[in-house]
Design a protein around this motif. Structure first.
Motif, PDB file in Angstrom:
ATOM      1  N   MET A   1       0.847  -1.196   0.000  1.00 39.46           N
ATOM      2  CA  MET A   1       0.000   0.000   0.000  1.00 39.46           C
ATOM      3  C   MET A   1       0.883   1.246   0.000  1.00 39.46           C
ATOM      4  SD  MET A   1      -2.945   1.112   2.733  1.00 39.46           S
ATOM      5  CE  MET A   1      -3.722  -0.498   2.599  1.00 39.46           C
ATOM      6  N   ALA A   2       0.608   2.189  -0.918  1.00 35.99           N
ATOM      7  CA  ALA A   2       1.410   3.391  -1.054  1.00 35.99           C
ATOM      8  C   ALA A   2       1.157   4.350   0.103  1.00 35.99           C
ATOM      9  CB  ALA A   2       1.099   4.075  -2.380  1.00 35.99           C
ATOM     10  N   VAL A   3       2.173   5.179   0.360  1.00 37.84           N
ATOM     11  CA  VAL A   3       2.054   6.159   1.441  1.00 37.84           C
ATOM     12  C   VAL A   3       0.926   7.144   1.143  1.00 37.84           C
ATOM     13  CG1 VAL A   3       3.243   8.020   2.651  1.00 37.84           C
ATOM     14  CG2 VAL A   3       4.495   5.944   2.036  1.00 37.84           C
ATOM     15  N   ALA A   4       0.775   7.506  -0.132  1.00 40.35           N
ATOM     16  CA  ALA A   4      -0.285   8.440  -0.509  1.00 40.35           C
ATOM     17  C   ALA A   4      -1.667   7.862  -0.213  1.00 40.35           C
ATOM     18  CB  ALA A   4      -0.168   8.788  -1.991  1.00 40.35           C
ATOM     19  N   GLU A   5      -1.830   6.560  -0.388  1.00 41.79           N
ATOM     20  CA  GLU A   5      -3.114   5.922  -0.097  1.00 41.79           C
ATOM     21  C   GLU A   5      -3.421   5.944   1.398  1.00 41.79           C
ATOM     22  OE1 GLU A   5      -3.224   2.712  -3.813  1.00 41.79           O
ATOM     23  OE2 GLU A   5      -2.580   2.081  -1.815  1.00 41.79           O
ATOM     24  N   ILE A   6      -2.389   5.710   2.219  1.00 44.52           N
ATOM     25  CA  ILE A   6      -2.568   5.777   3.675  1.00 44.52           C
ATOM     26  C   ILE A   6      -2.945   7.194   4.093  1.00 44.52           C
ATOM     27  CG2 ILE A   6      -1.412   5.513   5.901  1.00 44.52           C
ATOM     28  CD1 ILE A   6       0.305   3.334   4.631  1.00 44.52           C
ATOM     29  N   LEU A   7      -2.249   8.185   3.517  1.00 45.07           N
ATOM     30  CA  LEU A   7      -2.546   9.582   3.848  1.00 45.07           C
ATOM     31  C   LEU A   7      -3.973   9.940   3.450  1.00 45.07           C
ATOM     32  CD1 LEU A   7      -1.652  12.350   4.844  1.00 45.07           C
ATOM     33  CD2 LEU A   7      -0.767  12.815   2.546  1.00 45.07           C
ATOM     34  N   LEU A   8      -4.417   9.490   2.274  1.00 48.23           N
ATOM     35  CA  LEU A   8      -5.773   9.789   1.835  1.00 48.23           C
ATOM     36  C   LEU A   8      -6.801   9.150   2.773  1.00 48.23           C
ATOM     37  CD1 LEU A   8      -7.784  10.929  -0.199  1.00 48.23           C
ATOM     38  CD2 LEU A   8      -7.509   8.835  -1.549  1.00 48.23           C
ATOM     39  N   ALA A   9      -6.541   7.936   3.225  1.00 49.07           N
ATOM     40  CA  ALA A   9      -7.461   7.265   4.142  1.00 49.07           C
ATOM     41  C   ALA A   9      -7.587   8.033   5.450  1.00 49.07           C
ATOM     42  CB  ALA A   9      -6.992   5.836   4.404  1.00 49.07           C
ATOM     43  N   ILE A  10      -6.464   8.557   5.940  1.00 47.74           N
ATOM     44  CA  ILE A  10      -6.492   9.324   7.190  1.00 47.74           C
ATOM     45  C   ILE A  10      -7.221  10.653   6.984  1.00 47.74           C
ATOM     46  CG2 ILE A  10      -5.044  10.511   8.890  1.00 47.74           C
ATOM     47  CD1 ILE A  10      -2.961   8.319   8.475  1.00 47.74           C
ATOM     48  N   LEU A  11      -6.989  11.300   5.836  1.00 51.95           N
ATOM     49  CA  LEU A  11      -7.684  12.553   5.553  1.00 51.95           C
ATOM     50  C   LEU A  11      -9.197  12.331   5.463  1.00 51.95           C
ATOM     51  CD1 LEU A  11      -5.319  14.186   2.887  1.00 51.95           C
ATOM     52  CD2 LEU A  11      -5.618  14.850   5.279  1.00 51.95           C
ATOM     53  N   LEU A  12      -9.610  11.253   4.829  1.00 58.04           N
ATOM     54  CA  LEU A  12     -11.039  10.944   4.757  1.00 58.04           C
ATOM     55  C   LEU A  12     -11.626  10.705   6.137  1.00 58.04           C
ATOM     56  CD1 LEU A  12     -11.151   8.601   1.630  1.00 58.04           C
ATOM     57  CD2 LEU A  12     -12.088  10.912   1.819  1.00 58.04           C
ATOM     58  N   LEU A  13     -10.849  10.074   7.015  1.00 63.27           N
ATOM     59  CA  LEU A  13     -11.301   9.855   8.387  1.00 63.27           C
ATOM     60  C   LEU A  13     -11.510  11.186   9.102  1.00 63.27           C
ATOM     61  CD1 LEU A  13     -11.732   7.093   9.818  1.00 63.27           C
ATOM     62  CD2 LEU A  13      -9.577   7.470  10.982  1.00 63.27           C
ATOM     63  N   CYS A  14     -10.573  12.119   8.896  1.00 70.14           N
ATOM     64  CA  CYS A  14     -10.705  13.454   9.504  1.00 70.14           C
ATOM     65  C   CYS A  14     -11.934  14.181   8.962  1.00 70.14           C
ATOM     66  CB  CYS A  14      -9.447  14.280   9.231  1.00 70.14           C
ATOM     67  SG  CYS A  14      -7.934  13.643   9.992  1.00 70.14           S
ATOM     68  N   LEU A  15     -12.181  14.071   7.665  1.00 70.79           N
ATOM     69  CA  LEU A  15     -13.343  14.734   7.075  1.00 70.79           C
ATOM     70  C   LEU A  15     -14.646  14.138   7.602  1.00 70.79           C
ATOM     71  CD1 LEU A  15     -12.164  15.148   3.358  1.00 70.79           C
ATOM     72  CD2 LEU A  15     -12.382  16.928   5.108  1.00 70.79           C
ATOM     73  N   LEU A  16     -14.675  12.838   7.838  1.00 68.89           N
ATOM     74  CA  LEU A  16     -15.858  12.211   8.424  1.00 68.89           C
ATOM     75  C   LEU A  16     -16.148  12.774   9.811  1.00 68.89           C
ATOM     76  CD1 LEU A  16     -15.760   8.388   7.567  1.00 68.89           C
ATOM     77  CD2 LEU A  16     -17.545  10.023   6.985  1.00 68.89           C
ATOM     78  N   TYR A  71      -8.452   0.169  -0.277  1.00 68.42           N
ATOM     79  CA  TYR A  71      -7.292   0.495   0.546  1.00 68.42           C
ATOM     80  C   TYR A  71      -7.655   1.448   1.696  1.00 68.42           C
ATOM     81  CZ  TYR A  71      -6.928   4.861  -2.200  1.00 68.42           C
ATOM     82  OH  TYR A  71      -7.175   6.076  -2.812  1.00 68.42           O
ATOM     83  N   VAL A  72      -8.747   2.197   1.536  1.00 72.66           N
ATOM     84  CA  VAL A  72      -9.185   3.066   2.626  1.00 72.66           C
ATOM     85  C   VAL A  72      -9.630   2.233   3.823  1.00 72.66           C
ATOM     86  CG1 VAL A  72     -10.962   4.715   3.338  1.00 72.66           C
ATOM     87  CG2 VAL A  72      -9.811   5.000   1.142  1.00 72.66           C
ATOM     88  N   TYR A  73     -10.428   1.214   3.553  1.00 69.92           N
ATOM     89  CA  TYR A  73     -10.903   0.368   4.653  1.00 69.92           C
ATOM     90  C   TYR A  73      -9.800  -0.525   5.202  1.00 69.92           C
ATOM     91  CZ  TYR A  73     -15.676   1.920   4.172  1.00 69.92           C
ATOM     92  OH  TYR A  73     -16.803   2.700   4.173  1.00 69.92           O
ATOM     93  N   GLN A  74      -8.840  -0.884   4.371  1.00 69.66           N
ATOM     94  CA  GLN A  74      -7.691  -1.630   4.877  1.00 69.66           C
ATOM     95  C   GLN A  74      -6.884  -0.788   5.853  1.00 69.66           C
ATOM     96  OE1 GLN A  74      -5.458  -3.023   1.488  1.00 69.66           O
ATOM     97  NE2 GLN A  74      -7.163  -4.233   0.670  1.00 69.66           N
ATOM     98  N   THR A  75      -6.708   0.482   5.524  1.00 67.56           N
ATOM     99  CA  THR A  75      -5.992   1.392   6.428  1.00 67.56           C
ATOM    100  C   THR A  75      -6.789   1.611   7.712  1.00 67.56           C
ATOM    101  OG1 THR A  75      -4.993   2.530   4.543  1.00 67.56           O
ATOM    102  CG2 THR A  75      -4.945   3.676   6.663  1.00 67.56           C
ATOM    103  N   TRP A  76      -8.080   1.866   7.565  1.00 67.67           N
ATOM    104  CA  TRP A  76      -8.917   2.096   8.748  1.00 67.67           C
ATOM    105  C   TRP A  76      -8.929   0.883   9.676  1.00 67.67           C
ATOM    106  CZ3 TRP A  76     -13.918   4.721   6.363  1.00 67.67           C
ATOM    107  CH2 TRP A  76     -13.569   5.999   5.904  1.00 67.67           C
ATOM    108  N   SER A  77      -8.951  -0.307   9.119  1.00 72.45           N
ATOM    109  CA  SER A  77      -9.007  -1.504   9.969  1.00 72.45           C
ATOM    110  C   SER A  77      -7.729  -1.690  10.782  1.00 72.45           C
ATOM    111  CB  SER A  77      -9.257  -2.740   9.098  1.00 72.45           C
ATOM    112  OG  SER A  77      -8.174  -2.953   8.198  1.00 72.45           O
ATOM    113  N   ALA A  78      -6.611  -1.095  10.331  1.00 70.84           N
ATOM    114  CA  ALA A  78      -5.353  -1.222  11.064  1.00 70.84           C
ATOM    115  C   ALA A  78      -5.179  -0.151  12.128  1.00 70.84           C
ATOM    116  CB  ALA A  78      -4.172  -1.166  10.089  1.00 70.84           C
ATOM    117  N   ILE A  79      -5.958   0.932  12.038  1.00 69.64           N
ATOM    118  CA  ILE A  79      -5.771   2.064  12.952  1.00 69.64           C
ATOM    119  C   ILE A  79      -6.087   1.730  14.410  1.00 69.64           C
ATOM    120  CG2 ILE A  79      -6.784   4.317  13.557  1.00 69.64           C
ATOM    121  CD1 ILE A  79      -6.691   5.046  10.608  1.00 69.64           C
TER     122      ILE A  79
END
Length: 479
Positions: A1-16, A71-79
């Motif tokens: 998983m790319a670093v940019a994908e992880i960053l986007l997942a975290i940004l989406l979490l913040c926006l939620l 990849y967003v949900y994969q990142t979220w599941s690891a948080i």
């Protein structure tokens, strides 16, 4: 998983979280239920994901289901498994650690009530598993620990133990625990609010609306809370950027916890677990040891004379932010399929947990807490069904001016409570213990400890004389 994908997942979490905070501000029912924005954000993430929206429409992404890519949900599941250690590491950092005698005299009765609720949740839960859940529904005996993990531990603990559930072959337990945590959080606020209204009508407590004096915030904060606020403001005005230093201290606490856990796991591997022996510590997650690392670090900081440079408020914000992200990510990746497959056991666990907490508050607390039993006991009730914040919220509702001193006693109680249960060491070890030794030995242990706390409450604190001048008990029995 790319670093940019992880960053986007975290940004989406913040926006939620941001969108949910705005929604909460304009939604009356959410405010009346005191639902935090993190719960609303987690529910929104769940609805927009593969478990709900993804079942009714095609994803706009080739590798996605629902509104977001995989990849967003994969990142979220690891948080949750990562940030929960941050939550617990910061729990006691920046807070003064009083002596054991002072804690005992001020908070002893609430320690008894809280411990009785927690250990009793294991008793009723394991009994339910042995008598109904395992023989009738084929559920793992480890389901007996779900009430304490979900109710007393809350979303953070349930999410943080997802790896343990999976390692022990009970992956559905993580989703059941998160579902129970949600029921407990909402039920704790709703049932607690009803109980407070009933207590006012029956004259058990004064009407909270009559307790607001003209002094504003000065009336609503205790002397210690005002001191902490003044100290924190002074620190923040003198420090260029205290957040970086405080994050470093939290990281150090996590490292200390990791070191202690690794040492214990090594000791287990070369002693009783050698040659295929029983493994307990290998399945214990990091977060309870991170909490002990925070306590150890706070002791070292205090003894070195640097306690005034560590802000309790900043640590609380770090812990709160990490907990928000943990809750949002855990709820957004919740498996509704697992809940649907075990709906009846889930409802039985929820009903049993609520009934036990109500029994302890209504029957046990008045006989253990010599004065202001409702104002003090309702905090333990809220914590036993939701999280610490729920307990504090109910105490604020029942006693806005903190006339009873319940808030201080509740805070002191945590020092003798959270290291063991409510997300502490035994909470983390309960699943491996049931897995290795079976549910009956753990049931006997929990029953013995529950009875011991009850005996202490009835025979010791229940007979002591309240010293209202100091907000504690006198260690002398009534004549």
């Amino acid at each position: 998983m790319a670093v940019a994908e992880i960053l986007l997942a975290i940004l989406l979490l913040c926006l939620l979280v941001l969108a949910s905070a705005v929604l909460r501000a304009y939604t009356l029912w959410a405010r009346r239920l005191f639902l935090p924005a993190s719960i609303i954000a987690g529910a929104a993430g769940l609805l927009l994901g593969p478990e709900v929206l993804g079942r009714f429409m095609d994803s706009p992404f080739e590798d996605g289901a629902g509104l977001f890519p995989d990849y967003v949900y994969q990142t979220w599941s690891a948080i949750p498994g990562l940030l929960i250690s941050v939550v617990f590491a910061a729990l006691f950092l920046g807070k003064p650690l009083p002596g054991v005698r002072e804690i005992w005299l001020r908070a002893g009765p609430q320690v008894v009530v809280g411990q009785t609720m927690a250990w009793g949740q294991y008793v009723v839960g394991i009994l339910l598993a042995l008598l109904v859940l395992t023989p009738v529904f084929g559920l793992s005996p480890m389901a007996g620990a779900l009430i304490e993990i979900g109710f007393e531990g809350g979303h953070g603990t349930a999410a943080g133990m997802a790896g343990t559930f999976e390692d022990l072959g009970f992956a559905a337990g993580a989703d059941l625990a998160l579902g129970l945590a949600t029921v407990g959080l909402v039920g704790g606020v709703v049932v607690g609010t009803i109980l407070i209204n009933l207590a006012v009508r029956r004259g058990i407590i004064d009407n909270p609306e009559n307790g607001h004096g003209p002094g504003g915030d000065q009336d609503r904060f205790s002397e210690r809370e005002l001191y902490v606020l003044r100290r924190d403001r002074q620190q923040e005005s003198q420090t260029t950027d205290p957040l970086t230093v405080h994050l470093g201290l939290v990281a150090l606490a996590v490292v200390l916890g990791w070191g202690m856990l690794s040492a214990l796991q090594w000791f287990e591997a070369v002693t009783w677990a050698r040659d295929g022996g029983v493994e307990i510590l290998q399945h214990v997650p990091l977060f309870p040891m991170a909490m002990l690392g925070g306590v150890l670090l706070q002791v070292l900081i205090t003894r070195a004379g640097y306690a005034e440079y560590v802000s309790e408020r900043t640590m609380s914000r770090i812990s709160g932010t990490a907990l928000d992200f943990t809750i949002v990510a855990a709820l957004a990746t919740l498996s509704l399929t697992a809940l649907g497959e075990h709906l009846v056991p889930f409802l039985l666990l929820a009903a049993t947990g609520i009934a036990w907490s109500l029994f302890v508050l209504v029957v046990i607390a008045p006989r253990v807490i010599p004065f202001d039993w409702f104002e003090r006991g309702v905090g333990d009730f809220g914590q036993s069904m939701g999280v610490t914040v729920t307990g504090v919220l109910l105490m604020r509702m029942a006693d806005p001016n903190n006339r009873s001193g319940a808030l201080e006693s509740f805070g002191y109680k945590q020092l003798l409570f959270e290291p063991i249960v409510g997300g502490g060491l035994f909470t983390a070890a309960s699943l491996p213990l049931i897995y290795q030794f079976g549910p009956v030995p753990v049931l006997i242990l929990a029953a013995v400890i529950t009875l011991a706390w009850l005996a202490l409450g009835f025979l010791y604190f229940g007979r002591m004389v309240p010293d209202r001048g100091r907000g504690r008990l006198r260690p002398t029995a009534r004549g």
